[in-house]
Design an enzyme around this catalytic site. Structure first.
Site, PDB file in Angstrom:
ATOM      1  N   ASP A 253      34.742  58.474  18.657  1.00  0.00           N
ATOM      2  CA  ASP A 253      34.628  59.822  18.227  1.00  0.00           C
ATOM      3  C   ASP A 253      35.236  60.694  19.397  1.00  0.00           C
ATOM      4  OD1 ASP A 253      33.547  62.431  18.010  1.00  0.00           O
ATOM      5  OD2 ASP A 253      32.057  61.766  17.027  1.00  0.00           O
ATOM      6  N   HIS A 254      36.206  61.314  19.461  1.00  0.00           N
ATOM      7  CA  HIS A 254      37.000  61.830  20.557  1.00  0.00           C
ATOM      8  C   HIS A 254      36.266  63.139  21.092  1.00  0.00           C
ATOM      9  CE1 HIS A 254      38.543  64.889  17.886  1.00  0.00           C
ATOM     10  NE2 HIS A 254      39.022  65.686  18.936  1.00  0.00           N
TER      11      HIS A 254
ATOM     12  N   LYS B 200      38.153  57.463  13.322  1.00  0.00           N
ATOM     13  CA  LYS B 200      37.479  57.976  12.045  1.00  0.00           C
ATOM     14  C   LYS B 200      38.539  58.422  10.982  1.00  0.00           C
ATOM     15  CE  LYS B 200      36.632  62.246  11.869  1.00  0.00           C
ATOM     16  NZ  LYS B 200      37.701  63.603  12.323  1.00  0.00           N
TER      17      LYS B 200
ATOM     18  N   ASP C 129      34.766  65.258   7.742  1.00  0.00           N
ATOM     19  CA  ASP C 129      35.514  65.377   9.014  1.00  0.00           C
ATOM     20  C   ASP C 129      35.055  65.764  10.267  1.00  0.00           C
ATOM     21  OD1 ASP C 129      38.373  65.345   9.751  1.00  0.00           O
ATOM     22  OD2 ASP C 129      38.303  67.531   9.884  1.00  0.00           O
TER      23      ASP C 129
ATOM     24  N   HIS D 204      31.328  64.659  15.069  1.00  0.00           N
ATOM     25  CA  HIS D 204      31.289  65.397  16.198  1.00  0.00           C
ATOM     26  C   HIS D 204      30.168  66.285  16.235  1.00  0.00           C
ATOM     27  CE1 HIS D 204      35.395  64.026  16.040  1.00  0.00           C
ATOM     28  NE2 HIS D 204      35.845  65.046  15.401  1.00  0.00           N
TER      29      HIS D 204
HETATM   30  C1  BG6 Z   1      39.110  65.800  14.245  1.00  0.00           C
HETATM   31  C2  BG6 Z   1      39.138  66.312  12.866  1.00  0.00           C
HETATM   32  O1  BG6 Z   1      38.416  64.906  14.457  1.00  0.00           O
HETATM   33  O2  BG6 Z   1      38.820  66.961  15.255  1.00  0.00           O
HETATM   34  C3  BG6 Z   1      40.119  67.681  12.831  1.00  0.00           C
HETATM   35  O3  BG6 Z   1      39.824  65.454  12.051  1.00  0.00           O
HETATM   36  C4  BG6 Z   1      39.799  68.751  13.605  1.00  0.00           C
HETATM   37  O4  BG6 Z   1      40.114  68.247  11.365  1.00  0.00           O
HETATM   38  C5  BG6 Z   1      39.843  68.087  15.223  1.00  0.00           C
HETATM   39  O5  BG6 Z   1      40.956  69.734  13.599  1.00  0.00           O
HETATM   40  C6  BG6 Z   1      39.212  68.991  16.217  1.00  0.00           C
HETATM   41  O6  BG6 Z   1      39.521  68.328  17.439  1.00  0.00           O
HETATM   42  P1  BG6 Z   1      39.497  69.506  19.059  1.00  0.00           P
HETATM   43  O7  BG6 Z   1      39.095  68.370  19.962  1.00  0.00           O
HETATM   44  O8  BG6 Z   1      40.602  70.040  18.750  1.00  0.00           O
HETATM   45  O9  BG6 Z   1      38.192  70.220  18.690  1.00  0.00           O
END
Ligand code: BG6
Length: 511
Positions: free
Chosen positions: A190-191, A161, A248, A253
């Site tokens: 999308d992690h 992304k 973002d 997410h």
């Molecule tokens: C990312 C965003 O996809 O997810 C970031 O670009 C955010 O801004 C991050 O900080 C949050 O990921 P996690 O896994 O720490 O909740």
């Protein structure tokens, strides 16, 4: 030798992962620590290699040293041991060149061919584009010219992304990608979908008979999804200032979590079936009319404040951020899913940076009992049932219900039934990127976004983006770092006679 979580005989086929953007942040913080842990856990094939590609001239030895530091810093196992690392490191090589130069791709093709020759096989090829969006198109075109991605069963392309910055650009990107590749070759990351607790939403809902019968508008009053971060924009001001929280976090997410909560039961656990059911949810989300955006979505931006006793700067004072920036660092949205299951049940989504705690949580707020038979003196504490799915940290699930407080009088009190991952599944769960990388290597696309899914998600938020872009907010910054966002977020939910539920983690850490 470090002990892996899993030892398996069914390893994937020989694979080479070429990572474009190999001098960047993603490979350093996430990709190589994840690959290293997969290696330790014996999930990777013996014939496995990583080729880093980037402009910055770097020798193989420097590349390896840099990545050793990344593993020592970010691996969930802590520092690597020398023997395991040395074995892993022999698989890492680097090609320094320009992505727009065909010679780079010819060099990559040679490297891949020579690995095939050494291994006496035809390895699978993963091309991981850890690149800014502007470089994706050129890179894929160059891969195509070099004949590196024309074999559908052999080559996979991974994109990170942001996937476009609105519906139109996402469509254009999809058209470009699917003009060159088959959809089955494209892995849009999308992690959040790789997180254990997010995957567990499906298990919780569909592997248990208990919850599904009450998982609808008859029993559920509303759903809240909170993804709160304590960090600010860190070193990503340049990117974030053109993105904002809606693009973002919400477009990807939070909407993916909503899909898992709201989707219908899949007929089978296969990639297309699950993705079809998720797309059905996105398509059922009631479109927000331009004139009504203010009733459904609010934004905010953090000012200087205090986080855990430390003074932190305002967003506009962060590096890479314009001094008069109107980018939102907080967004809250109310959505309705127009179908039989969810008609008129609001889904409240909120996310923000510089909030009081880092917590991602889904709260399913059930309706009150139809009739209160207890005397008022017994129910001073009374609240309807609430189911909380804690995505991170302190992962778990919590069911809140009423119990009789022991004693001679009838007094009801809220109690929690809790399940914590750390207590039940002693071992540390794999990181999201471990799961996703292994799925890519295995060719399982279940946890990745299909083209129609990405576009449907952009369709949901496009009216909000357009309305916000049309009018610059005058009152930014409007929340202090270390608070739960702007006043307007309280108003958004209060107009429905409800309020934001304090995340359970924040309750626990409250002094
Ligand atoms: C990312 C965003 O996809 O997810 C970031 O670009 C955010 O801004 C991050 O900080 C949050 O990921 P996690 O896994 O720490 O909740």
């Amino acid at each position: 030798m470090e002990q892996g979580l899993v030892a398996t005989d069914t390893r994937p086929e020989p694979t080479v992962i070429s990572i474009f953007g190999a001098a960047g942040d993603l490979i350093w913080r996430k990709l190589v620590p994840a690959l290293y842990n997969l290696f330790v856990d014996k999930w990777l094939p013996d014939q496995f290699a990583v080729v880093g590609v980037d402009r910055k001239a770097t020798s193989d030895a420097e590349f390896r040293q840099h990545l050793r530091e990344s593993v020592d810093t970010f691996s969930r196992r802590g520092q690597a041991d020398d023997a395991t690392w040395n074995d892993f490191a022999t698989r890492l090589t680097f090609i320094a060149d320009d992505f727009s130069d065909q010679a780079t791709f010819a060099a990559l093709a040679d490297r891949l061919a020579s690995l095939d020759k050494t291994w006496n096989t035809r390895a699978k090829h993963v091309f991981y584009l850890a690149l800014p969006p502007t470089m994706v198109e050129t890179t894929v075109q160059q891969l195509s010219k070099a004949q590196l991605c024309h074999e559908r069963d052999r080559a996979r392309v991974v994109t990170e992304k942001p996937f476009g910055r609105d519906l139109q650009s996402a469509r254009a990107l999809n058209r470009m990608l699917t003009g060159i590749l088959d959809e089955s070759q494209i892995y849009r990351i999308d992690h959040y979908l790789g997180k254990e607790t997010v995957q567990n939403i499906l298990a919780f809902r569909f592997a248990n008979a208990l919850f599904e019968p009450i998982w609808d508008r008859r029993y559920i009053d509303h759903v809240q999804i909170t993804v709160a971060e304590q960090v600010g924009v860190e070193h990503r001001g340049g990117y974030y200032d053109h993105a904002g929280a809606l693009r973002d976090m919400v477009q990807n997410h939070l909407l993916q979590i909503l899909c898992l909560i709201a989707m219908e039961p899949p007929v089978a656990f296969d990639a297309d079936e699950i993705r079809n059911k998720k797309v059905d949810v996105l398509r059922a989300i009631r479109p927000i009319l331009p004139a009504h955006v203010h009733r459904f979505a609010v934004r905010g931006q953090y000012d200087a404040g205090w986080i855990e006793g430390e003074r932190v700067p305002a967003y506009r004072a962060e590096p890479g951020v314009a001094a008069d920036s109107c980018a939102e660092t907080f967004a809250a949205v109310k959505l309705f899913v127009d179908n039989w299951r969810w008609q008129d049940v609001p889904f409240y989504l909120r996310t923000g940076k510089r909030l009081p705690v880092k917590v991602s949580e889904v709260s399913i707020q059930f309706r009150p009992v139809p009739h209160q038979s207890f005397p008022p003196s017994a129910v001073v504490d009374w609240q309807p049932n609430r189911l909380v799915i804690r995505i991170q940290p302190q992962e778990g699930i919590l069911l809140r219900f009423q119990a009789k407080q022991p004693g001679q009088t009838m007094h009801l009190r809220l109690v929690d039934m809790q399940f914590h991952y750390r207590d039940v599944f002693k071992a540390a769960p794999p990181e999201a990127y471990e799961t996703l990388l292994l799925d890519i290597i295995l060719g399982d696309a279940t946890l990745f976004m299909r083209a129609d899914q990405v576009e449907a998600a952009w369709s949901v938020i496009t009216p909000i983006l357009e309305a916000w872009e049309a009018v610059s907010p005058v009152d930014l910054p409007d929340y202090q770092a270390g608070t739960w966002g702007p006043e307007s977020a309280q108003v958004l939910i209060a107009q429905d006679g409800r309020s934001w539920l304090m995340p359970t983690l924040a309750e626990e850490t409250r002094p």
